[in-house]
Enzyme design. Structure first.
Site, PDB file in Angstrom:
ATOM      1  N   GLU A   6       3.996 -18.140   4.981  1.00 22.80           N
ATOM      2  CA  GLU A   6       5.335 -17.750   5.431  1.00 22.80           C
ATOM      3  C   GLU A   6       5.354 -16.741   6.577  1.00 22.80           C
ATOM      4  O   GLU A   6       6.214 -16.842   7.458  1.00 22.80           O
ATOM      5  CB  GLU A   6       6.128 -17.180   4.247  1.00 22.80           C
ATOM      6  CG  GLU A   6       6.408 -18.191   3.154  1.00 22.80           C
ATOM      7  CD  GLU A   6       7.242 -17.597   2.029  1.00 22.80           C
ATOM      8  OE1 GLU A   6       8.408 -17.981   1.907  1.00 22.80           O
ATOM      9  OE2 GLU A   6       6.713 -16.749   1.288  1.00 22.80           O
ATOM     10  N   ARG A  52      15.012 -10.296  -0.423  1.00 18.62           N
ATOM     11  CA  ARG A  52      13.968 -10.246   0.613  1.00 18.62           C
ATOM     12  C   ARG A  52      14.571  -9.949   1.984  1.00 18.62           C
ATOM     13  O   ARG A  52      13.952  -9.275   2.807  1.00 18.62           O
ATOM     14  CB  ARG A  52      13.179 -11.558   0.632  1.00 18.62           C
ATOM     15  CG  ARG A  52      11.974 -11.517   1.566  1.00 18.62           C
ATOM     16  CD  ARG A  52      11.065 -12.711   1.369  1.00 18.62           C
ATOM     17  NE  ARG A  52      10.195 -12.568   0.215  1.00 18.62           N
ATOM     18  CZ  ARG A  52       8.997 -11.979   0.241  1.00 18.62           C
ATOM     19  NH1 ARG A  52       8.547 -11.425   1.361  1.00 18.62           N
ATOM     20  NH2 ARG A  52       8.254 -11.919  -0.836  1.00 18.62           N
ATOM     21  N   GLU A 111      11.076 -26.240  -4.745  1.00 21.29           N
ATOM     22  CA  GLU A 111      10.787 -25.187  -5.716  1.00 21.29           C
ATOM     23  C   GLU A 111      11.727 -25.270  -6.912  1.00 21.29           C
ATOM     24  O   GLU A 111      11.315 -25.082  -8.049  1.00 21.29           O
ATOM     25  CB  GLU A 111      10.892 -23.812  -5.059  1.00 21.29           C
ATOM     26  CG  GLU A 111      10.471 -22.681  -5.983  1.00 21.29           C
ATOM     27  CD  GLU A 111      10.393 -21.342  -5.277  1.00 21.29           C
ATOM     28  OE1 GLU A 111      10.415 -20.313  -5.985  1.00 21.29           O
ATOM     29  OE2 GLU A 111      10.315 -21.307  -4.034  1.00 21.29           O
TER      30      GLU A 111
END
Length: 1275
Positions: free
Chosen positions: A1207, A855, A777
């Site tokens: 995920e 998160r 990423e």
């Protein structure tokens, strides 16, 4: 030198099917079939081999078959290719050709294999995407005992026994009746010219630095060894190949004795079986297996033990080429076979003169050294028959059962005086306990009668004799010492059991072993996999053309199975292309005093060295602008890029890079989370979430529990490493980049910044990736910017694909976490208040760590309603390579710590964990701790369905009964929920663009910003700043400006119209502010300071129930069964969704039970490849694996009522971790230990064994922390 020496570079010329995944024979991506006529057996042999290790010089008289040679998409797929494709066994596809070739070779040797044969054939292959189940299911159709649902036809777990009232549910992801049959008569023939019995002649190949000589006779070999006493003898190249690549070793002369008759002979003698030293391990295995079948059992004790070790010795690709003699002469201290040969007193015949030596305590003289003289050659090895009254066992413990090096291994032999239990001779040999394979001589001298006293004496003596320094290389000191005792105990029980079973032996020579001890003597056994996948069928009447909801095959699956799918490094080489190799720091924190590339310039093919001074634009880079393209004055981690060497070939660039000399002034590094806490080394800002009154919640609680848990990091281990090809275009700084990346925008942006050109001069292209999982990423940019600078400087195309060890060193992984918690709860288990602090190891730069910690904090509740919460998250800045995104992005770490305190809470209350978890689950409409309302909350449905489908309560009783009946094997079970928020936590990322073109022939071109990496939409993603327009008119008739200009004008007006409401809401904003909001998902955004907003668009839910069995003596475990119920909304493609669930779950098994990154106290990464870092293999998935997609749960907030699935399922593998912990509790209770205990993640064999406290662990106490320097530290 290494790759020029191996088969890989030859196969890559014009063929792209054989993939390079690791370069050390550990992943199987490069598997090919080697065929040769064996003059000794007088038949054609086919076997698999790793092309990355197999020497090209050894191909004389040999045929090689690659995946391209068995079938293709233009004419016909081979059944081995077709079935893996149509059974959805190929996702990213990078590992697929190697798996196909393993299956193909098995079919060439055994057209009707058993399921066990198929599973054994894949011991040397790894896959990071699929979770292995669909591969095994597809290939089960070849098995003679395959049948329905893994041979469980019409039995429990069979898909045919699903209840009829399950509305519109299907278990058929593919139709095996469509598969073409296997016809063995249609396979390519072996080249007849290679079967001619020509007289063998000596062959010699000379390279730049190495000479390879293949002698034809024993006399030639002896003469050559006399002439070149330091020459290496190579048969399979499984050790030398790795030494030359990873250890920078150079062997100027290599002798290859593989075709010498005397070194390949096998002969049964009066005393044993003699094997030529060049006999491969596979051939040794075959001979021993035949001997065990034919000879009386008392004569084959040693053979059976050797077979048990060979069963788990590397993978088939290695065993097929590695020689018995090579295994001995390598003198590895962790060899699987050497302890067996030493304990058995095997005899070795050496020639130069000729002498026979016994493999005893004197054979190994030091680390990797033996008594064999430089001019001597090992000719043969005699493994003796065992005698009556003689018993032999061998044991091995590793991180992973399949294809793994040993932590500790042993061979144990005892010979009794006839008719008694009195010991005449005993030999206990260990590997992994010293720099060499050793005998426990002192212990062996003291053992007399085979009884309880002998057991106690042996353990006491071994604990003293098999001692290790607390700083011993390899670490795990207490575990290794305990294993020496555990292995002897297993041997003691095994012998005791055999003595008690003797029909013709003396009566009452010993007491029978207790019934609850018997399982400790059983060898590892795993049944073939059984599985069912349930999904909701499309509604009746849905048009055939409407593919939504149908289990369609991946559009590239056939190309991937045939090796035709093109990845970044498969792009044909440009005529004037150069190759780049990175020069990285060997220090974690240091000042750079000097960089000297003068020696590199003398390497053939050297072009130039690039460093910070060559960057034409800005050397500052990174998500937070806190990184550099090249280190200038200071390095901040091992692997920090200092420069790069560019040369004409990959081999030359590698050699030149190793010649660059760097001088440092070392500075004190910060390596661990604990060190960062002590030095307050944090990346700001520090985030907090608070809700309710935590203090009052604790006051109202019946109990308060405090504790902490550590979770280790995880390597992405995508099969395709980072790769970039940069092609300068020669005009206005334009450059085209072919990159394996998930993030084209940042790749383009960072490259443009480094080159000092506008972004519109940089074109980034991605065809597909061989896996990503978040690792591509942002971290691909550290390589891409360097390659782009090199291409800019030279004006020529430059390519670089990282070696596996480089990739693991520099690219970072999942963040390690430390969680400290204080939880208040009632007697019934209801949680009232939670105070939690999270610390993550971010590494040397910010990268995406803020998003990861965000998160984690947003998932600290997992699925539980906690009325009062106080939480804080610290990102530790350390001198490690920057950690980054990884599937789950902090969510799994946050939820894992929640399940830790939930598990301990249930124990404290004395209540069943499943009841405590359920009482705390959210309900529809509840507010989370971050004040988001839960809508469409299906988790309780998933929970009830999983409890029912797994037969949880009935099986729990069976587990309790099993644990009562078994002292040294224990089972555990756990059911775990997950609630995973869907969206980027950075609001402006919640947008995308797509361009659809319809051509006049009716075909459609779709252009979007997604990439193909196995778990996204299987479409080719284009990302260029050039328009790709359909139905264009010629640039002619003087109207081009008119018509194209008006088209541009109309497009601009359309965009401006869309921007108008955004501009009105923010009139003082900039152009960048306005356009960044154009495609945002509405109402998604969250403020940590006020605890207001909506961080997630919606949630995905799931529940998993897992059962495991642990070996309390070794720490080994096997996954018996897993049931998963997952809410994926209305599935777009059930095959893809189920594949994602299974793939994520198995990746999570790795995270929570086996994958462990190990660092030195100085910040140096030890685990840089599959040799030391173990991801799950085929044998690690649950034996019974059931997945069900929740029916009738459409999601109104996503395309076609679907839900994200890549995920969310990963965390469900925590059910395996807590099932292991449940089993450990049972073991501890048998030892009289009932208090709670801490189990950090991953639950490796070391942690499991050390937690199963017993007499043996108490005899091997830990050294006092601070009194020694550990070999590795927990970062």
């Amino acid at each position: 030198m290494f790759f020029m020496f191996s088969l890989i570079p030859v196969l890559s010329v014009g063929l792209c099917g054989t993939k390079l995944g690791c370069g050390e024979g550990g992943c199987g991506a490069c598997t090919v079939m080697i065929s040769k006529y064996d003059p000794f057996q007088k038949k054609i042999l086919h076997h698999t081999a790793n092309a990355c290790l197999f020497p090209i010089c050894a191909l004389h008289h040999v045929a090689v078959t690659t995946v391209e040679g068995i079938g293709n998409t233009k004419s016909r797929l081979h059944p081995a290719q077709e079935r893996i494709a149509k059974s959805h066994g190929s996702q990213c596809g990078f590992c697929t050709p190697g798996i196909v070739m393993s299956m193909y070779t098995l079919l060439r040797n055994k057209p009707k294999p058993k399921m066990e044969d198929i599973e054994d054939a894949f011991q040397g292959n790894l896959c990071r995407c699929t979770g292995y189940r669909p591969i095994l299911e597809g290939y089960r159709t070849f098995a003679v005992n395959g049948g329905c649902c893994g041979g469980k036809a019409n039995g429990p777990g069979c898909c045919m026994n699903e209840k009829e009232n399950v509305t519109m549910m299907s278990s058929s992801l593919f139709d095996s009746s469509e598969f073409q049959p296997l016809d063995p008569t249609q396979e390519p023939i072996f080249p007849p010219e290679l079967m001619r019995n020509k007289e063998q002649k000596q062959v010699c190949f000379k390279g730049e630095r190495v000479m390879w000589i293949q002698p034809a006779t024993l006399q030639e070999l002896v003469a050559l060894k006399s002439q070149y006493p330091n020459a290496k003898l190579v048969v399979g190249n499984t050790e030398v190949g790795i030494e030359m690549r990873l250890k920078n070793m150079l062997y100027p002369v290599i002798l290859a004795p593989a075709w010498i008759p005397e070194m390949n002979t096998v002969q049964r003698t009066e005393t044993g079986i003699t094997f030529g030293a060049a006999c491969t391990l596979s051939s040794v295995e075959e001979v021993l297996r035949k001997a065990v079948a034919e000879l009386p059992s008392y004569k084959t004790e040693i053979f059976q033990a050797a077979l048990e070790q060979l069963r788990w010795f590397a993978g088939p690709q290695i065993r097929n080429v590695a020689a018995l003699g090579g295994n001995i002469m390598t003198a590895s201290p962790i060899s699987d076979l050497n302890p067996v040969l030493m304990a058995s007193g095997s005899k070795l015949t050496l020639i130069s003169g000729k002498r026979t030596v016994t493999m005893d305590e004197k054979f190994f003289t030091g680390y990797r050294k033996t008594i064999v003289k430089p001019e001597e050659v090992l000719l043969s090895v005699e493994i003796p028959y065992s005698k009556e009254g003689e018993y032999f066992s061998a044991f091995k413990q590793a991180y992973r059962r399949e294809d793994d090096i040993a932590i500790v291994t042993c061979g144990m032999r005892v010979l009794f005086q006839h008719g008694t239990s009195r010991v005449q001779e005993v030999k206990l040999s260990y590997g992994g306990m010293a720099p060499t394979t050793i005998l426990a001589l002192k212990t062996c001298q003291e053992l007399t009668d085979w009884n309880e006293k002998l057991l106690q004496d042996a353990c006491r003596l071994l604990a003293g004799e098999m001692d290790l320094s607390p700083s011993a290389p390899g670490g795990m000191v207490e575990f290794r010492r305990t294993l020496t005792l555990s292995f002897f105990f297993k041997f003691y029980l095994t012998v005791l059991q055999k003595l008690s079973k003797q029909q013709n032996g003396p009566n009452n020579v010993c007491e029978p072993i207790p019934p609850n001890y018997i399982s400790a003597t059983e060898l590892f056994h795993k049944d073939p996999i059984a599985s069912t996948q349930l999904f909701q069928e499309v509604p009746r009447g849905q048009l055939v053309e409407d593919t939504v909801g149908r289990p369609l095959v991946h559009v590239s699956a056939a190309k991937q199975a045939c090796g035709e799918a093109v990845y970044c490094d498969d792009i044909p080489h440009y005529e004037n292309e150069l190759y780049l190799t990175l020069v990285t720091s060997t220090k974690a924190h240091a000042k750079i005093l000097s960089v000297d590339a003068s020696e590199a310039q003398s390497v053939p093919g050297f072009v130039c060295f690039v460093s910070a001074k060559d960057v034409p634009g800005s050397n500052i880079t990174g998500i937070a602008n806190d990184e550099t393209v090249f280190a200038e004055d200071v390095v901040t981690c091992v692997g920090h890029i200092i420069g790069a060497v560019i040369a004409d070939t990959q081999e030359h660039s590698r050699r030149a890079a190793k010649a660059v000399k760097i001088k440092y002034e070392e500075l004190k590094p910060i390596v661990t989370i604990q060190e960062a806490i002590e030095k307050q080394s944090f990346i700001k800002p520090i985030k907090r979430i608070k809700k309710g009154d935590v203090k009052k919640g604790f006051e109202e609680s019946d109990h308060i529990l405090e504790g902490e848990m550590y979770l280790g990091g995880q390597e992405h281990f995508y099969l395709e490493t980072h790769c970039t090809l940069a092609v300068p275009k020669g005009e206005d700084g334009e450059m085209e980049l072919f990159v394996s990346t998930q993030n084209l925008t940042k790749t383009q942006e960072f490259t443009a910044t480094a080159l000092g050109v506008p972004s519109n001069r940089i074109v980034v292209r991605v065809k597909r990736m061989g896996g990503g999982f978040g690792g591509k990423e942002t971290r691909n940019t550290i390589l891409t910017t360097v390659v782009a600078v090199a291409a800019f400087k030279t004006g020529r195309p430059v390519r670089c694909m990282l070696d596996r060890d480089e990739d693991m060193l520099i690219s970072g992984g999942r963040h390690p976490f430390l969680g400290r918690y204080k939880v208040g709860f009632m007697k019934n288990g209801k949680v009232k208040s939670l105070e939690v602090s999270y610390y993550c190891n971010g590494g040397n730069s910010t990268d995406l760590s803020h998003g990861v910690m965000d998160r984690a904090l947003l998932h600290l509740d997992n699925s539980y309603n906690i009325p009062n919460v106080s939480s804080v998250g610290f990102i530790c800045k350390t001198n490690l390579s920057s950690n980054t995104a990884f599937r789950g992005f902090g969510g799994p770490q946050g939820m894992m710590i929640a399940e830790c305190w939930m598990s301990d809470l249930a124990r404290k209350c004395g209540l069943p964990p499943e009841e405590v978890r359920k009482i705390n689950l959210y309900h529809e409409g509840d507010l989370t701790h971050f004040n988001q309302k839960l809508e469409g909350f299906t988790l309780r449905r998933c929970w009830d369905e999983c409890l029912s489908s797994s037969n949880y309560h009935a099986r729990k009783k069976l587990i309790e009964e099993f644990n009562k009946q078994n002292r040294w094997k224990k089972r555990g079970m756990c059911i775990i929920p997950t609630k995973f928020g869907i969206s980027f936590t950075v609001p402006f990322l919640n947008q995308a663009g797509a361009l659809v073109h319809v051509y006049t022939d009716g075909s459609v071109l779709l252009t979007h910003g997604g990439t193909e990496m196995a778990n996204e939409t299987p479409s080719m993603a284009n990302y260029t700043l050039e328009w790709i327009l359909p139905n264009t008119s010629p640039t002619a008739a003087s109207v081009s400006a008119d018509i194209n200009g008006m088209a541009v004008h109309n497009a601009c007006q359309t965009i401006l119209k869309r921007l108008e409401p955004i501009k009105q809401s923010n009139p003082k904003g900039s152009w960048e502010d306005w356009v960044s909001c154009l495609y945002l998902i509405p109402d998604v955004g969250y403020n940590f300071e006020t605890n207001k907003g909506k961080p997630f668009h919606y949630f995905s839910y799931g529940v998993a129930c897992s059962e495991v069995e642990i070996d309390c003596l070794t720490g080994d475990h096997k996954n018996i069964r897993t049931d998963i119920v997952m809410d994926v909304g209305t599935s777009l493609n059930p095959a893809i969704d189920i594949g994602q669930i299974e793939g994520a779950f198995v990746q999570g098994i790795g995270l929570f039970t086996m994958e462990e990154l190990r660092y030195s106290p100085e910040g140096n990464l030890y685990t840089r490849g599959p040799g030391m870092y173990k991801i799950p293999a085929f044998g690690d998935i649950p034996t019974e694996f059931y997945v069900s997609l929740l029916r009738d749960c459409p999601n109104s907030k996503a395309i076609y009522s679907s839900k994200a699935v890549g995920e969310p399922p990963l965390f469900l593998s925590a059910s395996v971790f807590y099932a292991i912990k449940d089993a450990i509790y049972s073991a501890r209770e048998d030892s009289g230990v009932t208090e709670p205990f801490r189990l950090d993640s991953p639950a490796t064999p070391e942690r499991i064994r050390n937690a199963c406290v017993d007499t043996f662990t108490k005899m091997c106490p830990s050294a006092e922390p601070g009194t020694f320097k550990p070999w590795s530290v927990r970062v």
